[in-house]
Motif scaffolding. Structure first.
Motif, PDB file in Angstrom:
ATOM      1  N   GLN A 132      24.991  67.034 -28.748  1.00 45.06           N
ATOM      2  CA  GLN A 132      24.002  66.275 -27.981  1.00 45.06           C
ATOM      3  C   GLN A 132      23.289  67.159 -26.955  1.00 45.06           C
ATOM      4  N   MET A 133      24.051  67.963 -26.238  1.00 40.92           N
ATOM      5  CA  MET A 133      23.456  68.828 -25.211  1.00 40.92           C
ATOM      6  C   MET A 133      22.542  69.880 -25.825  1.00 40.92           C
ATOM      7  N   VAL A 134      22.981  70.496 -26.913  1.00 41.71           N
ATOM      8  CA  VAL A 134      22.142  71.501 -27.571  1.00 41.71           C
ATOM      9  C   VAL A 134      20.870  70.843 -28.099  1.00 41.71           C
ATOM     10  N   ALA A 135      21.004  69.677 -28.715  1.00 43.59           N
ATOM     11  CA  ALA A 135      19.829  68.956 -29.218  1.00 43.59           C
ATOM     12  C   ALA A 135      18.856  68.649 -28.093  1.00 43.59           C
ATOM     13  N   LEU A 136      19.374  68.163 -26.981  1.00 44.32           N
ATOM     14  CA  LEU A 136      18.505  67.803 -25.865  1.00 44.32           C
ATOM     15  C   LEU A 136      17.809  69.032 -25.283  1.00 44.32           C
ATOM     16  N   VAL A 137      18.509  70.131 -25.171  1.00 51.08           N
ATOM     17  CA  VAL A 137      17.885  71.360 -24.654  1.00 51.08           C
ATOM     18  C   VAL A 137      16.760  71.798 -25.593  1.00 51.08           C
ATOM     19  N   ILE A 138      17.000  71.778 -26.894  1.00 55.41           N
ATOM     20  CA  ILE A 138      15.967  72.170 -27.859  1.00 55.41           C
ATOM     21  C   ILE A 138      14.759  71.233 -27.755  1.00 55.41           C
ATOM     22  N   LEU A 139      15.015  69.930 -27.737  1.00 57.08           N
ATOM     23  CA  LEU A 139      13.908  68.968 -27.694  1.00 57.08           C
ATOM     24  C   LEU A 139      13.153  69.030 -26.368  1.00 57.08           C
ATOM     25  N   LEU A 140      13.856  69.340 -25.293  1.00 61.23           N
ATOM     26  CA  LEU A 140      13.198  69.456 -23.994  1.00 61.23           C
ATOM     27  C   LEU A 140      12.384  70.742 -23.864  1.00 61.23           C
ATOM     28  N   ALA A 141      12.799  71.787 -24.529  1.00 55.99           N
ATOM     29  CA  ALA A 141      12.200  73.105 -24.327  1.00 55.99           C
ATOM     30  C   ALA A 141      10.800  73.249 -24.923  1.00 55.99           C
ATOM     31  N   PHE A 142      10.481  72.417 -25.911  1.00 60.42           N
ATOM     32  CA  PHE A 142       9.216  72.584 -26.623  1.00 60.42           C
ATOM     33  C   PHE A 142       8.419  71.293 -26.656  1.00 60.42           C
ATOM     34  N   GLU A 143       7.100  71.424 -26.465  1.00 56.58           N
ATOM     35  CA  GLU A 143       6.235  70.259 -26.624  1.00 56.58           C
ATOM     36  C   GLU A 143       6.381  69.760 -28.058  1.00 56.58           C
ATOM     37  N   PRO A 144       6.384  68.457 -28.262  1.00 56.12           N
ATOM     38  CA  PRO A 144       6.678  67.898 -29.581  1.00 56.12           C
ATOM     39  C   PRO A 144       5.823  68.431 -30.735  1.00 56.12           C
ATOM     40  N   GLU A 145       4.538  68.602 -30.521  1.00 56.13           N
ATOM     41  CA  GLU A 145       3.656  68.997 -31.627  1.00 56.13           C
ATOM     42  C   GLU A 145       3.532  70.511 -31.801  1.00 56.13           C
ATOM     43  N   SER A 146       3.903  71.275 -30.802  1.00 57.18           N
ATOM     44  CA  SER A 146       3.628  72.708 -30.860  1.00 57.18           C
ATOM     45  C   SER A 146       4.659  73.530 -31.620  1.00 57.18           C
ATOM     46  N   HIS A 147       5.852  73.037 -31.792  1.00 54.61           N
ATOM     47  CA  HIS A 147       6.909  73.789 -32.475  1.00 54.61           C
ATOM     48  C   HIS A 147       7.651  72.857 -33.433  1.00 54.61           C
TER      49      HIS A 147
END
Length: 186
Positions: A132-147
């Motif tokens: 969960q933490m790794v997923a959240l860090v990944i999803l938080l780190a990048f704008e949804p459409e850009s990566h």
């Protein structure tokens, strides 16, 4: 006030900063929010380690630590659901937040019965938290459409976490089930 408790309070204090940074209109706001979330996740591990190693466990810390964890994760999920506009993410967020509410209530009820250890954190819960933490860090780190590749990896991990969330909830409920079937006398 122990160091472990101070770290837990710092994690809670990071939440408003996390929200503000997430919404800043700059390219660096997403990665900066991910860094703040990561710091909070590290304090979660660190406060537990310090409390155990230096015998700083307190009733206040036992109460506040899981509250701080759930607040940070719930806030991150709400921010991400708003930013991603995705039914896939919304379902995973609902499962994760819903499970936390159910298990918190279950733990409180089991504590009233003197059976809190029946629903103690398990290894599966730790794996779920890590995913969960790794997923959240990944999803938080990048704008949804850009990566899109990062978004795909984040969605995979958040669904893995949601699946583990349901599995661990089933295990906790199964452990509590015999007590739930007893007659209740006020």
């Amino acid at each position: 006030m122990t160091l472990a408790n101070q770290l837990t309070l710092a994690r809670i204090a990071l939440i408003p900063l996390f929200v503000v940074v997430f919404y800043l209109p700059y390219k660096w706001s997403y990665p900066a929010a991910a860094v703040i979330f990561s710091l909070a996740a590290i304090t979660d591990w660190l406060d537990g380690y310090i409390a155990r190693k230096y015998e700083q466990s307190t009733a206040f810390g036992a109460f506040l630590d899981p509250v701080a964890d759930k607040l940070m994760v719930a806030v991150a999920l709400v921010l991400l659901v708003g930013a991603h506009d995705s039914a896939f993410l919304s379902v995973a967020a609902a499962v994760i937040i819903g499970r936390e509410i159910v298990i918190s209530a279950l733990r409180e009820w089991m504590a009233e019965l003197g059976k809190r250890s029946s629903v103690a954190v398990s290894f599966l819960g730790k794996v779920k938290t890590a995913a969960q933490m790794v997923a959240l860090v990944i999803l938080l780190a990048f704008e949804p459409e850009s990566h899109p590749e990062a978004q795909l990896a984040g969605y995979f991990l958040i669904y893995l976490a949601a699946g583990l969330t349901l599995w661990s909830m089933f295990i906790y409920l199964k452990a509590a089930w015999p007590l739930m079937n007893l007659s209740h006398k006020p």
